[in-house]
Design an enzyme around this catalytic site. Structure first.
Site, PDB file in Angstrom:
ATOM      1  CE  LYS A 131      82.061  -9.376  64.484  1.00 18.14           C
ATOM      2  NZ  LYS A 131      83.470  -9.555  64.104  1.00 18.14           N
ATOM      3  CE1 TYR A 216      82.747  -6.802  66.909  1.00 17.26           C
ATOM      4  CE2 TYR A 216      82.075  -5.387  65.081  1.00 17.26           C
ATOM      5  CZ  TYR A 216      82.973  -6.277  65.642  1.00 17.26           C
ATOM      6  OH  TYR A 216      84.102  -6.634  64.953  1.00 17.26           O
TER       7      TYR A 216
END
Length: 368
Positions: A131, A216
């Site tokens: 990611k 996150y």
């Protein structure tokens, strides 16, 4: 005998909690281990992921892809990878002829994710991609389409979905231990002191702290609340005289609105160290600090930090091993990963809305 039975009950409880929270349970280990090719021998691929195969039940390291042949040979010798399974970026497509390779794990700069995901799929390999998934939602869509067309699975490296402390926080929130959720907060950042790093080059990273560390906070807002945001408002604070931030942003604060009425307040930054998640309910709070670190995450539940909680075991020896094995298990059992390409696409669409909100200085309503 009692200790062994107690351990089995704890492990079973952890698996049930993970399943109830929408996270992976610890499946029984099939006999065969699937082979991974690691693409990119940088700090994460080499320093973090490769050593984790020693903790895996269903996965093994079988191949390396690197632009540095000498480095690849050194790593191969250390980890028992045969030299015939070493590739560079020019001959990468030859992996199609190697039956040892089942899965390709892409640990490259973000701008390279789409190309190597698509090439891996065309070579007949399943893909685990780090990611953020890509530099744009359009690239995410092309990656999903390529894997679907090839009949290969695509999973995104959201390791916190396999991390015991995060799983425990989600379980307790879903169980109503803090009552009705009203507010979510998360700050994620670190002090980035290397102005020459690829993450500070927009063409390679797609953006600054929001893409790298803010994701996150964003992803946690979604899995902690169990909802998709309906609107976002964001503001940026960046000193463009700082040589680190000539191309990408430093700080972005963004507020997420959820259909239930929950408000999420998040911050990403490249000029301060923070790793924190807080969920506030009408009967208490769940707090994590650090929340998404590689190790050492801590959890408190109650009215403050009076009661620290030891989480139940996660689905793997470590979050990284759990992630690697999850995709292997999904392939062996023909199941879809809990963090497929569509998960990365959802985050990327919201990140694009965050950047749009910064540019236009207005609240952006998200498409359902």
């Amino acid at each position: 005998m009692f200790d062994q039975n107690r351990r089995n009950l704890v492990l079973a409880g952890g698996a049930l909690a993970a399943s109830a929270a929408g996270f992976p349970a610890h499946a029984a280990a099939p006999e065969r281990k699937l082979g991974y090719a690691i693409v990119g021998l940088g700090g994460y691929g080499l320093g973090i992921i490769i050593p984790q195969f020693a903790n895996c039940r269903n996965s093994k390291l079988v191949a390396l892809v690197s632009g540095d042949a000498a480095k690849a040979k050194r790593v191969a010798a250390e980890y028992g990878v045969p030299e015939r399974n070493l590739y560079d970026y020019q001959n990468f497509d030859r992996i199609r002829d190697n039956p040892d390779i089942d899965i390709v794990y892409i640990c490259l700069p973000v701008s390279m994710h789409a190309e190597y995901t698509i090439r891996a799929a065309k070579a007949g390999k399943h893909v685990l991609c780090e990611k953020p998934m890509a530099v744009s939602s359009a690239e995410c869509e092309s990656m999903i389409a390529a894997c679907r067309q090839a009949g290969r699975k695509l999973m995104i490296g959201y390791r916190c979905h396999f991390e015991a402390t995060n799983l425990e926080a989600v379980r307790r929130a879903r169980a109503g231990e803090i009552g009705k959720l009203r507010y979510f907060r998360s700050e994620h950042g670190f002090t980035f002191n290397n102005p020459n790093a690829w993450r500070l080059k927009k063409a390679m990273s797609g953006g600054g702290s929001m893409m790298d560390i803010g994701i996150y906070a964003l992803n946690a807002a979604r899995y902690m609340t169990g909802e998709e945001p309906s609107a976002v408002y964001a503001q940026e604070t960046t000193d463009r005289n700082d040589p680190r931030f000539r191309e990408v942003e430093d700080m972005i604060g963004f507020q997420l609105e959820f259909p239930s009425g929950v408000v999420g307040s998040c911050m990403s930054m490249y000029s301060a160290n923070q790793n924190h998640i807080l969920l506030m309910g009408d009967k208490g709070r769940i707090e994590m600090e650090p929340a998404t670190a590689y190790k050492g995450n801590r959890l408190w539940v109650g009215s403050g930090r009076g009661e620290e909680v030891t989480p139940r075991p996660g689905p793997g020896v470590t979050q990284f091993a759990g992630q690697l094995d999850h995709l292997a298990q999904c392939i062996l059992q023909n199941k879809e990963p809990i963090v497929p390409g569509e998960e990365g696409l959802k985050d990327m669409r919201i990140i694009e809305a965050i950047y749009r909100s910064v540019r236009e200085q207005k609240r952006i309503v998200l498409k359902a």
